[in-house]
Design a protein around this motif. Structure first.
Motif, mmCIF file in Angstrom:
data_model
loop_
_atom_site.group_PDB
_atom_site.id
_atom_site.type_symbol
_atom_site.label_atom_id
_atom_site.label_comp_id
_atom_site.label_asym_id
_atom_site.label_seq_id
_atom_site.Cartn_x
_atom_site.Cartn_y
_atom_site.Cartn_z
ATOM 1 N N VAL A 290 -6.538 0.282 13.472
ATOM 2 C CA VAL A 290 -7.306 0.568 12.265
ATOM 3 C C VAL A 290 -8.712 0.009 12.448
ATOM 4 N N ARG A 291 -9.692 0.813 12.163
ATOM 5 C CA ARG A 291 -11.082 0.365 12.306
ATOM 6 C C ARG A 291 -11.513 -0.428 11.082
ATOM 7 N N GLN A 292 -11.960 -1.651 11.290
ATOM 8 C CA GLN A 292 -12.575 -2.499 10.270
ATOM 9 C C GLN A 292 -11.718 -2.645 9.009
ATOM 10 N N GLY A 293 -10.401 -2.735 9.184
ATOM 11 C CA GLY A 293 -9.514 -2.958 8.038
ATOM 12 C C GLY A 293 -9.484 -1.835 7.039
ATOM 13 N N ASP A 294 -9.863 -0.608 7.447
ATOM 14 C CA ASP A 294 -9.974 0.531 6.543
ATOM 15 C C ASP A 294 -8.639 1.290 6.505
ATOM 16 N N TRP A 295 -7.725 0.847 5.634
ATOM 17 C CA TRP A 295 -6.453 1.536 5.459
ATOM 18 C C TRP A 295 -5.978 1.374 4.026
ATOM 19 N N SER A 296 -5.153 2.282 3.560
ATOM 20 C CA SER A 296 -4.688 2.244 2.172
ATOM 21 C C SER A 296 -3.324 2.904 2.070
ATOM 22 N N VAL A 297 -2.589 2.512 1.029
ATOM 23 C CA VAL A 297 -1.246 3.031 0.769
ATOM 24 C C VAL A 297 -1.318 3.980 -0.418
ATOM 25 N N SER A 298 -0.638 5.112 -0.308
ATOM 26 C CA SER A 298 -0.629 6.052 -1.425
ATOM 27 C C SER A 298 0.039 5.421 -2.644
ATOM 28 N N PRO A 299 -0.362 5.818 -3.856
ATOM 29 C CA PRO A 299 0.221 5.219 -5.071
ATOM 30 C C PRO A 299 1.742 5.326 -5.151
ATOM 31 N N ASP A 300 2.336 6.361 -4.556
ATOM 32 C CA ASP A 300 3.793 6.475 -4.595
ATOM 33 C C ASP A 300 4.476 5.673 -3.491
ATOM 34 N N GLY A 301 3.694 4.992 -2.645
ATOM 35 C CA GLY A 301 4.249 4.128 -1.618
ATOM 36 C C GLY A 301 4.858 4.851 -0.431
ATOM 37 N N LYS A 302 4.582 6.151 -0.289
ATOM 38 C CA LYS A 302 5.233 6.935 0.763
ATOM 39 C C LYS A 302 4.362 7.155 1.997
ATOM 40 N N LYS A 303 3.049 6.989 1.871
ATOM 41 C CA LYS A 303 2.156 7.309 2.978
ATOM 42 C C LYS A 303 1.098 6.223 3.156
ATOM 43 N N VAL A 304 0.530 6.176 4.347
ATOM 44 C CA VAL A 304 -0.601 5.310 4.661
ATOM 45 C C VAL A 304 -1.703 6.166 5.265
ATOM 46 N N ALA A 305 -2.924 5.948 4.823
ATOM 47 C CA ALA A 305 -4.093 6.567 5.439
ATOM 48 C C ALA A 305 -4.914 5.475 6.105
ATOM 49 N N TYR A 306 -5.471 5.766 7.278
ATOM 50 C CA TYR A 306 -6.289 4.769 7.955
ATOM 51 C C TYR A 306 -7.390 5.432 8.763
ATOM 52 N N LEU A 307 -8.444 4.671 8.990
ATOM 53 C CA LEU A 307 -9.551 5.123 9.821
ATOM 54 C C LEU A 307 -9.260 4.712 11.253
ATOM 55 N N SER A 308 -9.157 5.689 12.130
ATOM 56 C CA SER A 308 -8.758 5.437 13.507
ATOM 57 C C SER A 308 -9.872 4.766 14.292
ATOM 58 N N ALA A 309 -9.527 3.673 14.963
ATOM 59 C CA ALA A 309 -10.490 3.017 15.847
ATOM 60 C C ALA A 309 -10.687 3.809 17.134
ATOM 61 N N ARG A 310 -9.720 4.655 17.453
ATOM 62 C CA ARG A 310 -9.787 5.407 18.697
ATOM 63 C C ARG A 310 -10.787 6.561 18.625
ATOM 64 N N ASP A 311 -10.739 7.328 17.511
ATOM 65 C CA ASP A 311 -11.588 8.521 17.443
ATOM 66 C C ASP A 311 -12.389 8.636 16.152
ATOM 67 N N GLY A 312 -12.247 7.666 15.232
ATOM 68 C CA GLY A 312 -13.016 7.711 14.001
ATOM 69 C C GLY A 312 -12.487 8.683 12.967
ATOM 70 N N ASN A 313 -11.343 9.324 13.230
ATOM 71 C CA ASN A 313 -10.767 10.250 12.265
ATOM 72 C C ASN A 313 -9.970 9.511 11.187
ATOM 73 N N VAL A 314 -9.887 10.088 10.008
ATOM 74 C CA VAL A 314 -8.989 9.594 8.980
ATOM 75 C C VAL A 314 -7.615 10.203 9.239
ATOM 76 N N ARG A 315 -6.618 9.345 9.445
ATOM 77 C CA ARG A 315 -5.278 9.801 9.788
ATOM 78 C C ARG A 315 -4.289 9.393 8.692
ATOM 79 N N VAL A 316 -3.223 10.162 8.523
ATOM 80 C CA VAL A 316 -2.196 9.897 7.519
ATOM 81 C C VAL A 316 -0.838 9.864 8.205
ATOM 82 N N LEU A 317 -0.023 8.881 7.845
ATOM 83 C CA LEU A 317 1.347 8.803 8.339
ATOM 84 C C LEU A 317 2.295 8.636 7.158
#
Length: 320
Positions: A290-317
């Motif tokens: 995660v780049r610079q601590g930029d990650w968050s959890v969806s309000p329903d607690g089912k997903k995480v979004a983060y800013l990739s340190a590898r390519d700078g893309n916003v990714r969701v898991l």
């Protein structure tokens, strides 16, 4: 090498973990600071030229796809997207209810406000603008929507950490400018009742569980007995010192997610602590950082979004 492995074990990070699959939903290093919509279906970002025709708040599905403009205004929006908060050039801030465009103003000096979960009440601070931060007086105000503000506390070197419920705030700060320690405490804004949860030189990363029943925070550069990552019930009771260190977010009312510090710089691992069972489990690694601590959890607690340190893309898991 032995020291690094020992440190990783001490921080609770396992040596091996399955990689959690993720998907890039925003690419081109466009958008740090993505936030979830209340329904957990989309992510919103601030963007503009040259990538977008005009500056505004844009959204994309958590599954990826077309990026569309959600709001043309650049302003603060309440967590449930019921209100837009527009600071003015002086003391006055305008708050507008999006459902009917009804407005009222508050003298916040350009600051955002902290909403209760219903978004029928709010709080904000006004601080002195000169002098050392540790000695600056910060005045805490509360108001009902469309109502007049009322001062409920004065702190030094502190501020608002959130609402536990519709009437009780979580605050941190010193009771006097010359005091050494700050208190982390709850304040009933109607009765004035105060409960001190902890005292320390400083509190970092103070975060309330979604239901306000638990708070987690970290303490550093204090005594050995105070330093560390802590979780504590806000109604009172013993604190728990977690054998971990890293970046953390609440998943839901009982589960705390943690990305432990990795001294070797490998892929970030996602761990989960359950306050009900007082137990950890490893969810997997990101195969990335995660780049610079930029990650968050969806309000329903089912997903995480983060800013990739590898390519700078916003990714969701999707979380297990």
């Amino acid at each position: 090498m032995k020291k690094a492995v020992a440190l990783a074990l001490a921080l609770g990070a396992p040596a091996l973990a399955a990689t959690l699959p993720s998907k890039a939903v925003l690419s081109g290093t466009c958008c740090p600071g993505a936030v979830w919509t209340p329904d957990s279906r989309n992510l919103m970002v601030l963007d503009g030229p040259p990538a977008r025709p005009t500056t505004g708040i844009y959204q994309v599905s958590a599954n990826g796809g077309e990026v569309t403009r959600r709001f043309s205004s650049v302003a603060f929006f309440s967590p449930r997207l019921l209100w837009v908060v527009r600071p003015g050039t002086g003391d006055t801030t305008t708050l507008e209810r999006l459902a009917d465009r009804r407005r009222f103003t508050l003298p916040t000096r350009g600051a955002d406000v902290t909403w209760t979960r219903s978004e029928n009440r709010l709080a904000y601070t006004r601080s002195d603008t000169t002098g050392n931060f540790d000695r600056r007086a910060t005045r805490v105000f509360v108001a009902d929507v469309f109502g007049s503000p009322r001062q409920v506390a004065t702190l030094y070197g502190g501020g608002i950490s959130g609402w536990l419920n519709e009437t009780t705030l979580l605050l941190s700060g010193k009771s006097a400018a010359a005091a050494r320690d700050r208190d982390l405490f709850t304040l009933d804004t109607r009765t004035g009742a105060r409960r001190t949860l902890a005292s320390a030189l400083s509190f970092r990363g103070v975060s309330l569980s979604p239901d306000g029943a638990w708070v987690t925070y970290s303490v550093a550069f204090d005594s050995a007995a105070r330093n560390g990552l802590w979780v504590r019930p806000t109604a009172g009771g013993a604190a728990r010192k977690l054998n971990a260190f890293g970046s953390y977010r609440w998943r839901d009312a009982r589960r705390l997610l943690l990305i432990p510090l990795d001294p070797n710089g490998g892929p970030h691992v996602l761990r989960e602590y359950n306050v009900g069972t007082n137990a950890w489990r490893t969810l997997g690694d990101l195969g990335d950082q995660v780049r610079q601590g930029d990650w968050s959890v969806s309000p329903d607690g089912k997903k995480v979004a983060y800013l990739s340190a590898r390519d700078g893309n916003v990714r969701v898991l999707t979380l297990p």
